[in-house]
Design an enzyme around this catalytic site. Structure first.
Site, mmCIF file in Angstrom:
data_model
loop_
_atom_site.group_PDB
_atom_site.id
_atom_site.type_symbol
_atom_site.label_atom_id
_atom_site.label_comp_id
_atom_site.label_asym_id
_atom_site.label_seq_id
_atom_site.Cartn_x
_atom_site.Cartn_y
_atom_site.Cartn_z
ATOM 1 C CE1 TYR A 126 -4.618 -2.306 -7.857
ATOM 2 C CE2 TYR A 126 -2.808 -0.786 -7.410
ATOM 3 C CZ TYR A 126 -3.531 -1.928 -7.093
ATOM 4 O OH TYR A 126 -3.153 -2.683 -6.015
ATOM 5 N N GLY A 159 2.812 -3.600 -4.516
ATOM 6 C CA GLY A 159 2.269 -3.771 -5.864
ATOM 7 C C GLY A 159 2.515 -2.509 -6.659
ATOM 8 C CD GLU A 200 1.058 -9.604 1.287
ATOM 9 O OE1 GLU A 200 0.644 -10.682 0.839
ATOM 10 O OE2 GLU A 200 0.427 -8.929 2.125
ATOM 11 N N GLY A 226 0.768 -1.239 0.000
ATOM 12 C CA GLY A 226 0.000 0.000 0.000
ATOM 13 C C GLY A 226 0.795 1.283 0.000
ATOM 14 N NE ARG A 239 -5.408 4.440 -9.952
ATOM 15 C CZ ARG A 239 -4.836 5.596 -9.641
ATOM 16 N NH1 ARG A 239 -4.367 6.389 -10.595
ATOM 17 N NH2 ARG A 239 -4.725 5.978 -8.382
ATOM 18 C CB CYS A 246 -20.434 6.449 -25.607
ATOM 19 S SG CYS A 246 -20.102 6.382 -27.373
ATOM 20 C CD GLU A 247 -20.581 6.210 -19.734
ATOM 21 O OE1 GLU A 247 -21.034 7.131 -19.016
ATOM 22 O OE2 GLU A 247 -21.229 5.186 -20.023
#
Length: 455
Positions: free
Chosen positions: A399, A302, A300, A258, A340, A370-371
């Site tokens: 991510y 990432g 851990e 994290g 994100r 289309c947003e």
């Protein structure tokens, strides 16, 4: 516009360079050359940056008096080539689905170096984990504990487990969606409610479960490390109570991952070596305080291993100028490959494919989907944008592709890795044929379209 200062270096891969013509290269290869060869959108990973991050974590863990290991959190980005690279660096892989488990196994990562997480593992996933010989299953709740015990008992196996503790610690310097250690969370056995202690008691009563230790994860994109210290202290206080009541002494412990990375030049930047060393020291201090032997320590990471190593490369299409309002610059990617910004307002910078003397203007960089929420960066400065220009979004290594989709039936982009001038195709671009590969209804014959793999 010609700017390539020390602030930008914070968000670019270690090997990023600008030549006399204002063109960027990474890993010894010009980005424009890669765009021409592989097309856009294109994701590019700098192998040297990944190796350097691994080395930084190892230096920090070297200050731990006990044994220590690095485990990569695959949810940040998963590919066979990346798993093989990290395995060469001595890392294990932290998986959260049967898909990640299968890919890691396919990549040749030894089962002993796999850790299986998740708050709702399916029966079939637990069976696969036992079949592969996953080194540690991180159990998240009582239902899962009982299910795993039943499966292991039926198969005549013993499952090595960590209990994921919920320490009731909430980091406040990250988005609410990225907090996982507070009491009101879907993750982990809460210490406060007694659920964690009941899980320890259950493990002790079941011969099919071997409780190796405890796991924490309080959130991600965290820069203030103080909540880690509080969580570690609470976990070891709990461990001491379990020792006194049940004779359980943890052989292994993980405070999770994290650690935050800068996405813009204004964001803070952690020294990974110092951060790993601080976590190691807090574990040692907590073990001393509660008279517990030093467990094997697992970190851990990432995002902090791969985010800054990755770049997203796009090509400008339509440019829409609304006088007195804003200029929209549409690129050939967007929320299908990077959700994100739309999902929780993540901030990025956009850089030109070439730094030129062309005057810069403030623009909004949007995707092709289309947003109305398909916006990559609301306020970006680019040399007067024109159709065909290349633009770069740094810190795209985590991510983005991991949460990519086929929204609007978009094809997911190609991925290449660069190192010392070599280019390796990690993942090819999806084809039109890929998009119908799962369809079970026969299609009518159509003329004018070739339904074979195409770029």
């Amino acid at each position: 516009m010609r700017k390539f200062d020390t602030e930008l270096v914070r968000v670019l891969p270690d090997t990023a360079r600008m030549d006399a013509n204002g063109q960027l290269s990474v890993g010894g290869r010009p980005l424009a050359e890669l765009a021409s060869e592989f097309g856009t959108p294109l994701y590019i990973y700098d192998v040297a940056t990944i190796r350097a991050a691994c080395a930084a974590f190892r230096r920090g863990l070297a200050q731990y008096s006990g044994e220590a290991s690095l485990i990569y959190a695959a949810k940040a980005y998963a590919s066979v080539a990346l798993f093989q690279l990290l395995a060469q660096e001595g890392l294990g892989i932290d998986c959260v689905s049967d898909g990640e488990l299968f890919m890691a196994h396919y990549a040749g990562v030894p089962g002993e170096r796999l850790v299986f997480h998740g708050n709702n593992k399916l029966e079939s996933e637990l069976e696969l984990a036992l079949r592969i010989g996953v080194g540690r299953l991180v159990v998240d709740n009582r239902d899962e504990l009982e299910l795993l015990a039943a499966i292991a008992t039926a198969e005549g196996k013993t499952a090595a487990v960590w209990l994921r503790l919920n320490p009731g610690v909430e980091p406040h310097d990250t988005h609410a969606y990225r907090r996982t250690g507070q009491l009101d969370s879907k993750f982990g056995f809460p210490i406060e409610t007694g659920d964690a202690e009941r899980a320890v008691s259950f493990c002790q009563s079941c011969s099919a479960l071997r409780l190796l230790g405890y796991h924490l994860h309080i959130g991600s994109q965290i820069f203030d490390l103080a909540p880690y210290r509080e969580a570690i202290e609470r976990a070891f206080a709990f461990a001491a109570r379990m020792r006194d009541r049940y004779g359980v002494v943890p052989r292994e412990f993980s405070p999770g991952g994290g650690l935050g990375v800068p996405y813009t030049p204004d964001d803070p930047m952690l020294d990974l070596t110092q951060a790993a060393a601080m976590l190691a020291e807090w574990v040692q201090a907590a073990a001393r305080a509660w008279n517990l032997p030093l467990p094997r320590l697992y970190l851990e990471p990432g995002r902090s291993l791969v985010a800054r190593a990755g770049l997203a490369l796009y090509r400008v299409g339509a440019v829409k100028r609304i006088p007195g309002v804003r200029t929209y610059v549409a690129v050939d990617g967007g929320m299908a490959d990077n959700i994100r910004p739309a999902l929780y307002g993540a901030r990025y910078v956009v850089l030109p494919g070439r730094f030129t003397e062309r005057s810069a203007e403030q623009v909004t960089v949007v995707g092709k989907y289309c947003e109305s929420g398909d916006v990559l960066v609301w306020e970006a400065w680019l040399p007067t944008p024109q159709r065909g220009d290349l633009v770069i979004v740094p810190v795209a290594g985590a991510y983005c592709l991991a949460m990519a989709s086929n929204y609007n039936l978009a094809r997911r982009p190609a991925v290449v890795a660069v190192e010392d001038g070599r280019v390796m195709l990690w993942q090819r671009r999806e084809t039109l044929t890929d998009l119908i590969a799962r369809e079970m209804v026969a299609a009518p014959k159509v003329t004018g379209i070739e339904f074979s793999p195409c770029p």
